[in-house]
Enzyme design. Structure first.
Site, PDB file in Angstrom:
ATOM      1  N   LYS A  45      -1.451 105.377  57.651  1.00 58.18           N
ATOM      2  CA  LYS A  45      -1.283 106.754  58.144  1.00 58.18           C
ATOM      3  C   LYS A  45      -0.797 106.745  59.592  1.00 58.18           C
ATOM      4  O   LYS A  45      -0.858 105.705  60.269  1.00 58.18           O
ATOM      5  CB  LYS A  45      -2.616 107.496  58.011  1.00 58.18           C
ATOM      6  CG  LYS A  45      -3.736 106.894  58.849  1.00 58.18           C
ATOM      7  CD  LYS A  45      -5.114 107.399  58.422  1.00 58.18           C
ATOM      8  CE  LYS A  45      -6.199 106.765  59.276  1.00 58.18           C
ATOM      9  NZ  LYS A  45      -7.533 106.999  58.723  1.00 58.18           N
TER      10      LYS A  45
ATOM     11  N   TYR B 186      -1.112 110.385  93.559  1.00 54.99           N
ATOM     12  CA  TYR B 186      -1.577 111.774  93.731  1.00 54.99           C
ATOM     13  C   TYR B 186      -3.045 111.854  94.164  1.00 54.99           C
ATOM     14  O   TYR B 186      -3.873 111.051  93.734  1.00 54.99           O
ATOM     15  CB  TYR B 186      -1.481 112.528  92.404  1.00 54.99           C
ATOM     16  CG  TYR B 186      -0.087 112.908  91.992  1.00 54.99           C
ATOM     17  CD1 TYR B 186       0.731 113.688  92.809  1.00 54.99           C
ATOM     18  CD2 TYR B 186       0.409 112.509  90.760  1.00 54.99           C
ATOM     19  CE1 TYR B 186       2.011 114.046  92.409  1.00 54.99           C
ATOM     20  CE2 TYR B 186       1.684 112.864  90.340  1.00 54.99           C
ATOM     21  CZ  TYR B 186       2.482 113.636  91.178  1.00 54.99           C
ATOM     22  OH  TYR B 186       3.729 113.994  90.776  1.00 54.99           O
TER      23      TYR B 186
END
Ligand code: PLP
Length: 391
Positions: free
Chosen positions: A48, A267
């Site tokens: 899957k 950041y």
């Protein structure tokens, strides 16, 4: 150091920032390992989510060539893709049975896994109208997610004469805590499922995912369903990894810079350098599934002060420093001697030197989520290492 990826790294620049080296030989070997551990039960493959992110076509083709004759997918669309590459296999679709999808299953020769009494009603109506077609029945033994109850299963089993239009070829259930061998629910589920399998005598039964296979023969029934172990992930929290890495993720160094003690990186000025440092800025970020939660030590995310992920280069473990951003991540290469690294070189994000599960753990998640989050910006290279062919 012998670098198995040299050819791969020397590939002409094709504009991709990051690469996945996917070793289909290792994938086939891992399937043989799980088949051996499942024996005498047969071993399927769960493919899957695009073969856990590695590519449906190469994964299914490789496993089919290795002898795998049963595949499990999540959606009917995945089943159609898998069918193209495994013409003779049985393909089970685990969570597809929305009203209207029955013709899809018939025309692509897929076996729907019925997981509620509504599913059974939809499917049997379709079979009464259009002729019998095999199905599988999922029984819930503790997950409370998919599956009819044990009582409903008993009613469907009847005295061996099933309701009209209901022709199961497999009865299955799914373990809740298979990765925790001592969890009492494992015993409860195997006992309940043994009762269910008895009700459907003559029909194959399947309980175990990768982790369940490691719990021993009681858990194997006739068919096992490994997923993560095939792709090199650790199946159990208790034992070591029984399979070998399949995927190596590499990120290019865009630039190398120096920064002084006391300066900050990325950041939020969240990572403050405690020494003069050399920093490798790599073209990898959370848009590539290199998750923001993998940000370096001292970076506080969601209230959690993480250690961060580590990469690997030239025999050195190199920590992420500062926040992972969308497209770029900074690694601290101060401890890699001299001028050995240059822009264009690669840092291993995970692979043979950096376990997939360790990187996932750095982001508080599991190898499954890391693999299925890899995204489309990687150049995927498929190779076939010369590994053992038989077991
Ligand atoms: C995904 C899945 C598997 C495979 O599980 P792994 O832990 O990856 O081995 C098996 N059975 C069902 C029902 C699943 O949804």
């Amino acid at each position: 150091m012998n670098n198995p990826f040299s050819a791969f790294e020397q590939a002409e620049d094709d504009g991709f920032g990051a690469r996945l080296l996917i070793d289909l030989g290792a994938l086939a070997d891992n399937w043989r390992t799980m088949r051996h551990l499942s024996s005498p039960a047969r071993c399927s493959a769960v493919v899957k989510a695009d073969g856990y992110g590695l590519g449906m076509e190469p994964v299914v083709t490789t496993l089919h060539d290795a002898g795998c004759m049963d595949f499990f997918v999540a959606t009917a669309h995945e089943g159609v893709v898998a069918r193209e590459h495994a013409p003779e296999a049985r393909i089970f679709v685990m969570n597809c049975l929305l009203p209207g999808i029955e013709p899809f299953c018939r025309s692509a020769d897929l076996i729907p896994v019925l997981a509620s009494m509504e599913h059974v009603a939809i499917w049997t109506a379709s079979c009464i109208a259009n002729g019998d077609h095999p199905c599988a029945l999922q029984v819930d033994t503790g997950m409370n997610r998919l599956g009819v109850t044990v009582e409903e299963a008993a009613a469907l089993a009847g005295d061996g004469t099933h309701p009209e239009g209901f022709s199961p070829v497999l009865v299955m259930s799914h373990l809740v805590c298979g990765d925790e061998p001592d969890h009492p629910l494992n015993r409860t589920q195997v006992e309940q499922f043994t009762q269910v399998a008895k009700l459907f005598s003559g029909i194959e039964a399947s309980l175990s995912n990768s982790a369940g296979i490691l719990l021993g023969e009681d858990f194997h029934f006739e068919l096992t369903r490994p997923g993560i172990a095939l792709y090199g992930g650790r199946a159990s929290t208790e034992s070591g990894n029984v399979t070998i890495p399949v995927v190596t993720a590499l990120a290019h160094i865009v630039t190398i810079r120096t920064a002084a003690a006391g300066e900050t990186v990325s950041y939020g000025a969240a990572a403050k350098l405690h020494r003069d440092s050399r920093l490798a800025v790599c073209a990898i970020g959370y848009a590539d599934g290199y998750m923001r939660a993998m940000s370096g030590a001292g970076t506080i995310l969601r209230g959690r002060n993480t250690d961060g992920a580590k990469g690997f280069v030239l025999g050195h473990s190199v920590p992420v420093i500062g926040r992972v951003t969308m497209d770029l991540t900074v690694f601290d290469i101060t401890d890699v001697p001299g001028n050995l690294l240059k822009p264009g070189d690669s840092i291993e994000l995970f692979g043979p030197n950096v376990p997939l599960d360790d990187v996932a753990a750095a982001a508080d998640t599991i190898g499954y989520e890391l693999l299925t989050s890899l995204g489309s910006r990687y150049r995927r290279h498929y190779v076939r290492s010369a590994t053992g062919q038989s077991r």
